[in-house]
Enzyme design. Structure first.
Site, PDB file in Angstrom:
ATOM      1  CG  HIS A  39      -1.905   1.180   1.162  1.00 26.12           C
ATOM      2  ND1 HIS A  39      -3.196   1.053   0.671  1.00 26.12           N
ATOM      3  CD2 HIS A  39      -1.777   2.479   1.515  1.00 26.12           C
ATOM      4  CE1 HIS A  39      -3.801   2.228   0.736  1.00 26.12           C
ATOM      5  NE2 HIS A  39      -2.961   3.119   1.245  1.00 26.12           N
ATOM      6  CG  HIS A  77      -0.959   6.621  -1.969  1.00 27.45           C
ATOM      7  ND1 HIS A  77      -2.117   5.969  -2.338  1.00 27.45           N
ATOM      8  CD2 HIS A  77      -1.010   6.703  -0.611  1.00 27.45           C
ATOM      9  CE1 HIS A  77      -2.834   5.680  -1.260  1.00 27.45           C
ATOM     10  NE2 HIS A  77      -2.176   6.111  -0.188  1.00 27.45           N
ATOM     11  CB  THR A 136      -9.461  10.786  -3.055  1.00 19.92           C
ATOM     12  OG1 THR A 136      -8.674  11.325  -1.982  1.00 19.92           O
ATOM     13  CG2 THR A 136     -10.185   9.546  -2.583  1.00 19.92           C
ATOM     14  NE  ARG A 157      -9.843  11.763   7.015  1.00 11.40           N
ATOM     15  CZ  ARG A 157      -8.798  11.289   6.342  1.00 11.40           C
ATOM     16  NH1 ARG A 157      -8.213  12.009   5.425  1.00 11.40           N
ATOM     17  NH2 ARG A 157      -8.349  10.073   6.590  1.00 11.40           N
ATOM     18  CG  ASP A 181      -0.732   5.363   3.756  1.00 13.94           C
ATOM     19  OD1 ASP A 181      -1.174   5.320   2.594  1.00 13.94           O
ATOM     20  OD2 ASP A 181      -1.143   6.193   4.591  1.00 13.94           O
ATOM     21  CG  ASN A 228      -5.075  13.864   3.674  1.00 10.26           C
ATOM     22  OD1 ASN A 228      -5.006  15.041   3.342  1.00 10.26           O
ATOM     23  ND2 ASN A 228      -5.558  12.927   2.865  1.00 10.26           N
TER      24      ASN A 228
HETATM   25  O1  LIG Z   1      -3.286   6.898   2.016  1.00  9.28           O
HETATM   26  C1  LIG Z   1      -4.241   6.378   2.532  1.00  9.28           C
HETATM   27  O2  LIG Z   1      -4.448   5.188   2.428  1.00  9.28           O
HETATM   28  C2  LIG Z   1      -5.144   7.189   3.293  1.00  9.28           C
HETATM   29  C3  LIG Z   1      -5.577   8.421   3.009  1.00  9.28           C
HETATM   30  C4  LIG Z   1      -5.577   9.040   1.676  1.00  9.28           C
HETATM   31  C5  LIG Z   1      -6.325   8.262   0.675  1.00  9.28           C
HETATM   32  O3  LIG Z   1      -6.516   7.093   0.817  1.00  9.28           O
HETATM   33  C6  LIG Z   1      -6.872   8.907  -0.541  1.00  9.28           C
HETATM   34  O4  LIG Z   1      -6.783  10.113  -0.704  1.00  9.28           O
HETATM   35  O5  LIG Z   1      -7.418   8.154  -1.363  1.00  9.28           O
HETATM   36  C7  LIG Z   1      -6.138   9.190   4.116  1.00  9.28           C
HETATM   37  O6  LIG Z   1      -6.572   8.580   5.087  1.00  9.28           O
HETATM   38  O7  LIG Z   1      -6.133  10.423   4.024  1.00  9.28           O
END
Ligand SMILES: O=C(O)/C=C(\CC(=O)C(=O)O)C(=O)O
Length: 304
Positions: free
Chosen positions: A31, A33, A77, A130, A257, A262
């Site tokens: 996991h 990004h 997101t 959120r 992660d 955030n």
């Molecule tokens: O990185 C993660 O898994 C969690 C996130 C961001 C996220 O998932 C997103 O923006 O899609 C969070 O809790 O802000």
């Protein structure tokens, strides 16, 4: 295009330490990004935050530093359903990365095939209020039906308090379902209390459900934080992750992660976050399943 980063944004750790824990050969960070760079891969107009750029080169350098061999890159997101940054990272990874995309209901089989060819193996449904205005359930179910023939799975992200509401929908999904961050338990509540029991019940009664035992840095209330050489970070989260690793050893995944979007009060040292794994999976056998066997089964089944 230039983007203004969300005020107060914490950038990822500038120089993470090398972990003390030696990861098993073939370990997968399941996991993480990539964000942008925004000038090449613009952030989505409907996003609820604007991160600092976290490009693929940084992710791959971190992978090597930490001792992982592969990544599963999850669409966040802030990129909406524009998977270009994700696809670009997958195509640059020499087969060492798989992806989880976000798609809309009008996606065609041809477009899904293109994503598959790039290395995508799942879609993400995000219910965290959120972060996103979640699409209606019938839209999501239509997407689920479309991706199922590709052998993909669905990653779901929700807050523990909402599990009851979504239970029937989640359990009607036709594929393997992977839950992000243990369903985000409130770790000030007991590990065998009503809230986490419901999550354990979900895992126990529905064997198509998997859980990421990730994100202690997000869930922790009392720490200590993964900073300054701390080898026993986030002890308040350990019992929750430990319980899942023990009860469902073949359906748990772990990821860093990175770049930790955030977070509000600290940015963990990723090396110490890797060391955290020794607390939730103390034996070599557990770590082999958590970090190698399980993610390989889900993301690289052809190599097993
Ligand atoms: O990185 C993660 O898994 C969690 C996130 C961001 C996220 O998932 C997103 O923006 O899609 C969070 O809790 O802000």
């Amino acid at each position: 295009m230039k983007f203004d980063i969300t005020p107060g944004w914490l950038p990822f750790h500038p120089n993470p330490s090398k972990p003390h824990l030696k990861l098993p050969k073939g370990a997968v960070d399941a996991h993480c990004h990539v964000f942008g760079p925004g000038e090449i891969f613009p952030y989505a107009p409907e996003r609820k935050y604007t991160p600092c750029d976290a490009p693929k080169e940084k992710l791959f350098a971190l992978r090597d530093l930490l001792g992982f061999e592969r990544n599963v890159i999850v669409q966040a997101t802030c990129h909406g359903a524009d998977n270009r940054a994700l696809v670009d990272a997958l195509q640059s990874a020499n087969g060492k990365a798989r992806g989880v995309a976000t798609v809309r209901r009008d996606i065609t089989p041809e477009q899904l095939q293109e994503l598959h060819d790039a290395g995508v193996r799942g879609v993400r449904f995000n219910f965290v209020k959120r972060l996103v205005d979640a699409p209606p359930k019938d839209t999501l179910m239509e997407i689920a039906q479309k991706i199922a023939p590709f052998g993909w799975h669905i990653v779901i992200y929700f807050e523990a308090a909402d599990l009851k509401e979504y239970w029937d929908f989640f359990t009607s999904l036709p594929t393997t379902v992977v839950v992000d961050h243990m369903g985000r338990p409130d770790v000030t509540k007991p590990v065998n209390g009503e809230e986490f029991e419901l999550f354990v019940k979900l895992m126990r009664e529905h064997t198509n459900f998997w859980s990421k035992v990730s994100c202690p840095e997000r869930l922790s209330k009392t720490g200590p934080k993964a900073l300054n050489g701390e080898q026993h970070a986030y002890t308040d989260v350990v019992p929750f992750a430990r319980r899942l690793v023990q009860e469902f050893p073949d359906r748990v995944l772990f990821g860093t992660d990175w770049p930790h979007p955030n977070l509000k009060d600290h940015m963990p040292d990723d090396g110490l976050l890797v060391d955290y794994v020794a607390q939730i999976a103390p034996s070599e056998q557990e770590r082999q399943q958590l970090l190698v066997d399980n993610p390989m089964r889900l993301y690289w089944p052809e190599e097993r």
